[in-house]
Scaffold this active site. Structure first.
Site, PDB file in Angstrom:
ATOM      1  N   SER A 164       0.240  -8.895   1.256  1.00 53.78           N
ATOM      2  CA  SER A 164      -1.221  -8.864   1.261  1.00 53.78           C
ATOM      3  C   SER A 164      -1.680  -8.775   2.712  1.00 53.78           C
ATOM      4  O   SER A 164      -1.058  -9.384   3.603  1.00 53.78           O
ATOM      5  CB  SER A 164      -1.769 -10.151   0.633  1.00 53.78           C
ATOM      6  OG  SER A 164      -3.130 -10.310   0.969  1.00 53.78           O
ATOM      7  N   HIS A 216       0.830  -1.216   0.000  1.00 54.14           N
ATOM      8  CA  HIS A 216       0.000   0.000   0.000  1.00 54.14           C
ATOM      9  C   HIS A 216       0.862   1.263   0.000  1.00 54.14           C
ATOM     10  O   HIS A 216       0.590   2.209  -0.743  1.00 54.14           O
ATOM     11  CB  HIS A 216      -0.898   0.033   1.246  1.00 54.14           C
ATOM     12  CG  HIS A 216      -1.872  -1.106   1.353  1.00 54.14           C
ATOM     13  ND1 HIS A 216      -1.760  -2.098   2.289  1.00 54.14           N
ATOM     14  CD2 HIS A 216      -2.990  -1.401   0.638  1.00 54.14           C
ATOM     15  CE1 HIS A 216      -2.761  -2.955   2.166  1.00 54.14           C
ATOM     16  NE2 HIS A 216      -3.524  -2.557   1.166  1.00 54.14           N
ATOM     17  N   ASP A 259      -3.400  -7.016  -8.053  1.00 55.50           N
ATOM     18  CA  ASP A 259      -4.809  -7.297  -8.353  1.00 55.50           C
ATOM     19  C   ASP A 259      -5.064  -6.938  -9.821  1.00 55.50           C
ATOM     20  O   ASP A 259      -5.754  -5.962 -10.129  1.00 55.50           O
ATOM     21  CB  ASP A 259      -5.693  -6.483  -7.409  1.00 55.50           C
ATOM     22  CG  ASP A 259      -5.464  -6.875  -5.961  1.00 55.50           C
ATOM     23  OD1 ASP A 259      -6.076  -7.847  -5.508  1.00 55.50           O
ATOM     24  OD2 ASP A 259      -4.630  -6.233  -5.286  1.00 55.50           O
TER      25      ASP A 259
HETATM   26  P1  AMP Z   1      -6.500  -3.706  -0.558  1.00 54.81           P
HETATM   27  O1  AMP Z   1      -6.326  -2.947   0.706  1.00 54.81           O
HETATM   28  O2  AMP Z   1      -6.065  -5.125  -0.486  1.00 54.81           O
HETATM   29  O3  AMP Z   1      -7.864  -3.518  -1.179  1.00 54.81           O
HETATM   30  O4  AMP Z   1      -5.495  -3.054  -1.608  1.00 54.81           O
HETATM   31  C1  AMP Z   1      -5.514  -1.687  -1.875  1.00 54.81           C
HETATM   32  C2  AMP Z   1      -4.596  -1.411  -3.034  1.00 54.81           C
HETATM   33  O5  AMP Z   1      -3.270  -1.836  -2.699  1.00 54.81           O
HETATM   34  C3  AMP Z   1      -4.989  -2.179  -4.312  1.00 54.81           C
HETATM   35  O6  AMP Z   1      -4.785  -1.324  -5.425  1.00 54.81           O
HETATM   36  C4  AMP Z   1      -4.004  -3.318  -4.316  1.00 54.81           C
HETATM   37  O7  AMP Z   1      -3.738  -3.813  -5.619  1.00 54.81           O
HETATM   38  C5  AMP Z   1      -2.778  -2.661  -3.731  1.00 54.81           C
HETATM   39  N1  AMP Z   1      -1.869  -3.670  -3.198  1.00 54.81           N
HETATM   40  C6  AMP Z   1      -2.164  -4.644  -2.301  1.00 54.81           C
HETATM   41  N2  AMP Z   1      -1.075  -5.424  -2.105  1.00 54.81           N
HETATM   42  C7  AMP Z   1      -0.093  -4.943  -2.903  1.00 54.81           C
HETATM   43  C8  AMP Z   1       1.254  -5.323  -3.164  1.00 54.81           C
HETATM   44  N3  AMP Z   1       1.815  -6.376  -2.574  1.00 54.81           N
HETATM   45  N4  AMP Z   1       1.964  -4.598  -4.053  1.00 54.81           N
HETATM   46  C9  AMP Z   1       1.408  -3.532  -4.683  1.00 54.81           C
HETATM   47  N5  AMP Z   1       0.140  -3.120  -4.476  1.00 54.81           N
HETATM   48  C10 AMP Z   1      -0.603  -3.817  -3.601  1.00 54.81           C
END
Ligand code: AMP
Length: 290
Positions: free
Chosen positions: A188, A40, A153
Protein backbone atom coordinates in the site's frame (compact mmCIF):
# COMPACT_ATOMS: atom_id res chain seq x y z
CA UNK A 1 10.80 -0.02 -23.54
CA UNK A 2 9.73 3.45 -24.77
CA UNK A 3 9.03 6.10 -22.15
CA UNK A 4 5.28 6.61 -21.66
CA UNK A 5 3.76 9.83 -22.93
CA UNK A 6 2.55 12.00 -20.05
CA UNK A 7 -0.81 13.58 -20.85
CA UNK A 8 -2.18 16.39 -18.69
CA UNK A 9 -5.40 17.39 -20.46
CA UNK A 10 -8.67 15.48 -20.59
CA UNK A 11 -9.44 16.32 -24.23
CA UNK A 12 -5.98 15.28 -25.43
CA UNK A 13 -6.20 12.01 -23.53
CA UNK A 14 -9.61 11.22 -24.93
CA UNK A 15 -8.48 11.94 -28.49
CA UNK A 16 -5.50 9.62 -28.14
CA UNK A 17 -7.64 6.77 -26.83
CA UNK A 18 -10.38 7.22 -29.41
CA UNK A 19 -7.86 7.44 -32.27
CA UNK A 20 -6.21 4.22 -31.16
CA UNK A 21 -9.54 2.47 -30.63
CA UNK A 22 -10.48 3.43 -34.18
CA UNK A 23 -7.27 1.74 -35.36
CA UNK A 24 -8.53 -1.45 -33.71
CA UNK A 25 -6.25 -1.30 -30.64
CA UNK A 26 -7.59 -2.80 -27.40
CA UNK A 27 -7.00 -0.43 -24.50
CA UNK A 28 -6.55 -1.28 -20.82
CA UNK A 29 -6.87 1.37 -18.10
CA UNK A 30 -5.31 1.26 -14.62
CA UNK A 31 -6.41 4.11 -12.35
CA UNK A 32 -4.06 4.91 -9.45
CA UNK A 33 -3.18 7.64 -7.00
CA UNK A 34 0.54 7.23 -7.72
CA UNK A 35 3.36 6.44 -5.29
CA UNK A 36 3.40 3.21 -7.19
CA UNK A 37 4.50 -0.20 -5.93
CA UNK A 38 4.31 -3.82 -7.07
CA UNK A 39 0.58 -3.95 -6.30
CA UNK A 40 -0.01 -1.29 -8.94
CA UNK A 41 2.41 -2.77 -11.46
CA UNK A 42 0.69 -6.16 -11.13
CA UNK A 43 -2.46 -4.48 -12.48
CA UNK A 44 -0.43 -2.89 -15.26
CA UNK A 45 1.15 -6.26 -16.12
CA UNK A 46 -2.29 -7.87 -16.33
CA UNK A 47 -3.52 -5.02 -18.53
CA UNK A 48 -0.43 -5.33 -20.75
CA UNK A 49 -1.05 -9.06 -21.11
CA UNK A 50 -4.72 -8.53 -22.04
CA UNK A 51 -4.58 -5.39 -24.20
CA UNK A 52 -2.58 -3.71 -26.98
CA UNK A 53 -2.06 -0.43 -25.11
CA UNK A 54 -2.19 0.49 -21.44
CA UNK A 55 -3.03 3.86 -19.97
CA UNK A 56 -2.38 4.49 -16.26
CA UNK A 57 -3.75 7.50 -14.46
CA UNK A 58 -1.94 9.13 -11.58
CA UNK A 59 -4.22 11.44 -9.69
CA UNK A 60 -4.55 11.95 -5.95
CA UNK A 61 -8.27 12.48 -5.88
CA UNK A 62 -9.27 15.08 -3.27
CA UNK A 63 -12.94 14.10 -3.45
CA UNK A 64 -12.33 10.70 -1.85
CA UNK A 65 -10.53 12.04 1.23
CA UNK A 66 -12.44 13.11 4.32
CA UNK A 67 -11.65 16.42 6.05
CA UNK A 68 -9.45 14.73 8.68
CA UNK A 69 -7.73 12.36 6.29
CA UNK A 70 -4.29 12.42 4.72
CA UNK A 71 -4.88 14.18 1.38
CA UNK A 72 -2.06 16.70 1.93
CA UNK A 73 0.44 14.13 3.25
CA UNK A 74 -0.42 11.43 0.73
CA UNK A 75 2.92 10.41 -0.87
CA UNK A 76 3.54 11.80 -4.36
CA UNK A 77 6.50 11.05 -6.63
CA UNK A 78 5.63 11.42 -10.31
CA UNK A 79 9.24 11.06 -11.41
CA UNK A 80 9.66 7.64 -9.75
CA UNK A 81 6.21 6.56 -10.98
CA UNK A 82 7.03 7.40 -14.60
CA UNK A 83 10.28 5.48 -14.32
CA UNK A 84 8.50 2.41 -12.90
CA UNK A 85 5.70 2.49 -15.46
CA UNK A 86 8.19 2.81 -18.31
CA UNK A 87 9.52 -0.61 -17.27
CA UNK A 88 6.05 -2.15 -17.54
CA UNK A 89 5.13 -1.17 -21.07
CA UNK A 90 2.61 1.59 -20.27
CA UNK A 91 1.96 3.75 -23.35
CA UNK A 92 0.28 6.76 -21.74
CA UNK A 93 0.25 8.23 -18.25
CA UNK A 94 -2.72 10.46 -17.62
CA UNK A 95 -1.65 12.87 -14.89
CA UNK A 96 -4.10 15.77 -14.78
CA UNK A 97 -3.98 18.44 -12.08
CA UNK A 98 -6.87 18.97 -9.68
CA UNK A 99 -8.29 21.91 -11.68
CA UNK A 100 -8.39 19.78 -14.80
CA UNK A 101 -10.50 17.07 -13.11
CA UNK A 102 -12.50 19.40 -10.85
CA UNK A 103 -12.71 22.71 -12.72
CA UNK A 104 -13.78 25.86 -10.84
CA UNK A 105 -17.51 25.74 -10.19
CA UNK A 106 -17.57 21.97 -10.42
CA UNK A 107 -20.73 20.72 -8.74
CA UNK A 108 -21.50 17.16 -9.82
CA UNK A 109 -20.99 13.99 -7.77
CA UNK A 110 -22.06 10.38 -8.20
CA UNK A 111 -24.32 9.27 -5.37
CA UNK A 112 -23.66 5.68 -4.36
CA UNK A 113 -25.59 3.23 -2.24
CA UNK A 114 -25.91 -0.59 -1.96
CA UNK A 115 -22.38 -2.00 -1.56
CA UNK A 116 -21.11 1.51 -0.73
CA UNK A 117 -23.17 1.67 2.47
CA UNK A 118 -21.55 -0.56 5.12
CA UNK A 119 -17.99 -0.66 6.44
CA UNK A 120 -15.95 2.02 4.62
CA UNK A 121 -19.21 3.76 3.77
CA UNK A 122 -19.90 4.29 7.47
CA UNK A 123 -16.34 5.00 8.55
CA UNK A 124 -15.41 7.21 5.61
CA UNK A 125 -18.58 9.10 4.66
CA UNK A 126 -18.36 10.45 1.12
CA UNK A 127 -15.35 8.30 0.25
CA UNK A 128 -17.06 6.04 -2.28
CA UNK A 129 -18.99 8.90 -3.83
CA UNK A 130 -15.58 10.49 -4.44
CA UNK A 131 -14.17 7.25 -5.83
CA UNK A 132 -17.12 6.66 -8.17
CA UNK A 133 -17.04 10.29 -9.31
CA UNK A 134 -13.36 10.23 -10.21
CA UNK A 135 -13.49 6.83 -11.89
CA UNK A 136 -16.36 7.97 -14.09
CA UNK A 137 -14.63 11.27 -14.88
CA UNK A 138 -11.37 9.51 -15.68
CA UNK A 139 -13.23 7.09 -17.92
CA UNK A 140 -14.60 10.00 -19.94
CA UNK A 141 -10.99 10.76 -20.84
CA UNK A 142 -9.76 7.17 -21.03
CA UNK A 143 -12.61 5.27 -22.72
CA UNK A 144 -10.78 1.94 -22.53
CA UNK A 145 -12.07 -1.59 -23.11
CA UNK A 146 -11.02 -2.87 -19.70
CA UNK A 147 -10.36 -1.27 -16.31
CA UNK A 148 -8.24 -2.95 -13.63
CA UNK A 149 -8.63 -2.88 -9.85
CA UNK A 150 -6.90 -4.65 -6.96
CA UNK A 151 -8.74 -7.11 -4.72
CA UNK A 152 -7.11 -5.39 -1.75
CA UNK A 153 -9.81 -2.72 -2.01
CA UNK A 154 -12.62 -5.26 -2.14
CA UNK A 155 -15.52 -2.98 -1.29
CA UNK A 156 -14.30 -0.45 -3.86
CA UNK A 157 -14.57 -3.08 -6.59
CA UNK A 158 -18.16 -3.85 -5.61
CA UNK A 159 -19.00 -0.14 -5.74
CA UNK A 160 -17.40 0.28 -9.17
CA UNK A 161 -19.06 -2.84 -10.57
CA UNK A 162 -22.42 -1.57 -9.31
CA UNK A 163 -21.86 1.84 -10.89
CA UNK A 164 -20.78 0.31 -14.21
CA UNK A 165 -23.89 -1.84 -14.24
CA UNK A 166 -26.30 0.88 -13.12
CA UNK A 167 -25.01 3.55 -15.51
CA UNK A 168 -24.40 1.14 -18.39
CA UNK A 169 -20.74 2.15 -18.64
CA UNK A 170 -19.21 0.31 -21.60
CA UNK A 171 -16.18 -1.21 -19.86
CA UNK A 172 -15.10 -4.59 -18.51
CA UNK A 173 -14.02 -4.51 -14.86
CA UNK A 174 -11.11 -6.83 -14.06
CA UNK A 175 -10.15 -7.74 -10.49
CA UNK A 176 -6.49 -8.61 -9.79
CA UNK A 177 -5.14 -10.40 -6.71
CA UNK A 178 -3.61 -8.58 -3.75
CA UNK A 179 0.17 -8.32 -3.89
CA UNK A 180 1.99 -8.67 -0.58
CA UNK A 181 5.45 -7.92 0.70
CA UNK A 182 7.63 -10.86 1.75
CA UNK A 183 6.39 -10.51 5.34
CA UNK A 184 2.77 -10.80 4.17
CA UNK A 185 1.76 -7.17 4.55
CA UNK A 186 -0.46 -6.10 1.65
CA UNK A 187 1.42 -3.49 -0.38
CA UNK A 188 0.00 0.00 0.00
CA UNK A 189 1.24 3.52 -0.69
CA UNK A 190 0.37 4.23 2.96
CA UNK A 191 2.86 1.62 4.21
CA UNK A 192 5.50 4.37 3.93
CA UNK A 193 3.85 5.95 7.00
CA UNK A 194 4.69 2.89 9.15
CA UNK A 195 7.59 3.06 11.60
CA UNK A 196 9.68 -0.08 12.15
CA UNK A 197 7.59 -0.94 15.23
CA UNK A 198 4.35 -0.27 13.36
CA UNK A 199 5.47 -2.61 10.62
CA UNK A 200 6.14 -5.39 13.15
CA UNK A 201 2.57 -4.97 14.36
CA UNK A 202 1.13 -4.70 10.88
CA UNK A 203 2.37 -8.09 9.76
CA UNK A 204 -0.05 -9.59 12.28
CA UNK A 205 -2.89 -8.58 9.97
CA UNK A 206 -2.03 -11.17 7.35
CA UNK A 207 -0.89 -13.86 9.77
CA UNK A 208 -4.24 -13.46 11.59
CA UNK A 209 -6.10 -13.72 8.29
CA UNK A 210 -4.21 -16.90 7.48
CA UNK A 211 -5.00 -18.35 10.91
CA UNK A 212 -8.66 -17.48 10.42
CA UNK A 213 -8.58 -19.29 7.08
CA UNK A 214 -7.23 -22.40 8.81
CA UNK A 215 -10.02 -22.23 11.40
CA UNK A 216 -12.55 -21.81 8.60
CA UNK A 217 -11.23 -24.90 6.81
CA UNK A 218 -11.39 -26.83 10.07
CA UNK A 219 -15.06 -25.93 10.34
CA UNK A 220 -14.84 -23.61 13.37
CA UNK A 221 -17.98 -21.54 13.99
CA UNK A 222 -17.85 -18.11 12.36
CA UNK A 223 -18.30 -16.10 15.55
CA UNK A 224 -15.43 -18.03 17.13
CA UNK A 225 -13.17 -17.36 14.12
CA UNK A 226 -14.01 -13.65 14.33
CA UNK A 227 -13.34 -13.55 18.07
CA UNK A 228 -10.00 -15.27 17.66
CA UNK A 229 -9.07 -12.93 14.81
CA UNK A 230 -9.93 -9.84 16.85
CA UNK A 231 -8.01 -11.17 19.83
CA UNK A 232 -4.87 -11.79 17.75
CA UNK A 233 -5.00 -8.26 16.34
CA UNK A 234 -5.75 -6.46 19.59
CA UNK A 235 -3.16 -8.43 21.56
CA UNK A 236 -0.56 -6.88 19.26
CA UNK A 237 -1.91 -3.40 19.99
CA UNK A 238 -3.74 -3.02 16.68
CA UNK A 239 -6.91 -0.93 16.91
CA UNK A 240 -9.65 -2.73 15.04
CA UNK A 241 -12.29 -0.80 13.10
CA UNK A 242 -13.86 -3.96 11.75
CA UNK A 243 -12.81 -7.59 11.34
CA UNK A 244 -15.80 -9.47 9.98
CA UNK A 245 -16.64 -12.51 7.93
CA UNK A 246 -19.18 -11.51 5.30
CA UNK A 247 -20.86 -12.49 2.04
CA UNK A 248 -18.28 -11.33 -0.53
CA UNK A 249 -20.94 -9.92 -2.86
CA UNK A 250 -23.53 -8.35 -0.57
CA UNK A 251 -21.16 -7.67 2.36
CA UNK A 252 -23.90 -8.93 4.67
CA UNK A 253 -22.70 -10.65 7.82
CA UNK A 254 -23.02 -14.41 7.70
CA UNK A 255 -23.41 -16.68 10.68
CA UNK A 256 -22.88 -20.02 8.98
CA UNK A 257 -20.70 -21.24 6.10
CA UNK A 258 -22.62 -21.94 2.91
CA UNK A 259 -20.84 -23.46 -0.11
CA UNK A 260 -22.92 -21.34 -2.50
CA UNK A 261 -22.00 -18.05 -0.77
CA UNK A 262 -18.56 -16.64 -1.64
CA UNK A 263 -17.22 -15.51 1.71
CA UNK A 264 -14.56 -12.98 2.64
CA UNK A 265 -12.87 -11.68 5.78
CA UNK A 266 -12.66 -7.89 5.77
CA UNK A 267 -10.35 -5.98 8.09
CA UNK A 268 -9.82 -2.28 8.69
CA UNK A 269 -7.56 -1.23 11.53
CA UNK A 270 -5.12 1.34 12.78
CA UNK A 271 -1.49 0.57 13.36
CA UNK A 272 -0.10 3.57 15.20
CA UNK A 273 -1.79 6.41 13.35
CA UNK A 274 -1.90 4.61 9.99
CA UNK A 275 -5.17 3.17 8.76
CA UNK A 276 -4.78 -0.12 6.89
CA UNK A 277 -7.28 -2.42 5.18
CA UNK A 278 -6.88 -6.01 4.10
CA UNK A 279 -9.05 -9.01 3.27
CA UNK A 280 -8.95 -12.67 2.45
CA UNK A 281 -11.37 -14.50 0.20
CA UNK A 282 -12.11 -17.80 1.93
CA UNK A 283 -11.84 -21.02 -0.06
CA UNK A 284 -14.89 -23.21 -0.40
CA UNK A 285 -14.81 -25.70 2.48
CA UNK A 286 -15.55 -28.44 -0.02
CA UNK A 287 -12.23 -27.89 -1.83
CA UNK A 288 -9.29 -30.17 -1.09
CA UNK A 289 -7.11 -27.03 -0.80
CA UNK A 290 -9.14 -26.00 2.23
P1 AMP B 1 -4.43 3.43 -5.14
O1 AMP B 1 -3.29 4.07 -5.83
O2 AMP B 1 -4.16 3.05 -3.72
O3 AMP B 1 -5.74 4.17 -5.33
O4 AMP B 1 -4.66 2.03 -5.86
C1 AMP B 1 -4.85 1.95 -7.24
C2 AMP B 1 -5.22 0.54 -7.60
O5 AMP B 1 -4.18 -0.35 -7.19
C3 AMP B 1 -6.51 0.07 -6.90
O6 AMP B 1 -7.26 -0.71 -7.81
C4 AMP B 1 -5.96 -0.78 -5.78
O7 AMP B 1 -6.87 -1.79 -5.36
C5 AMP B 1 -4.75 -1.39 -6.43
N1 AMP B 1 -3.81 -1.86 -5.41
C6 AMP B 1 -3.29 -1.14 -4.39
N2 AMP B 1 -2.51 -1.94 -3.62
C7 AMP B 1 -2.56 -3.18 -4.16
C8 AMP B 1 -1.98 -4.43 -3.83
N3 AMP B 1 -1.21 -4.59 -2.76
N4 AMP B 1 -2.25 -5.50 -4.61
C9 AMP B 1 -3.06 -5.37 -5.70
N5 AMP B 1 -3.63 -4.20 -6.07
C10 AMP B 1 -3.39 -3.12 -5.32
Amino acid sequence: MPTPLIVRKRAEMRNLILTNRALGRRIGFVPTMGSLHRGHTSLVDQATADCDDVVTSIFVNPSQFGPNEDYEEYPRDLHADVHLLSQHGVRWIFAPDVQEMFPPGDSTRIEVSGPAKPYEGILRPGHFSGVATIVLRLLQSTPAHKIYFGAKDWQQILVIRQMVQDLGVDIEVVTCPTVRDKDGLAMSSRNTYLSKDDREQAITIYSSLQQAEKHWCNGMAINKIENDLKKRLSTKGIQIEYADIVDAKSLNKISKANPSTPTIILIACRVGSTRLIDNLLLPSQTLSSC
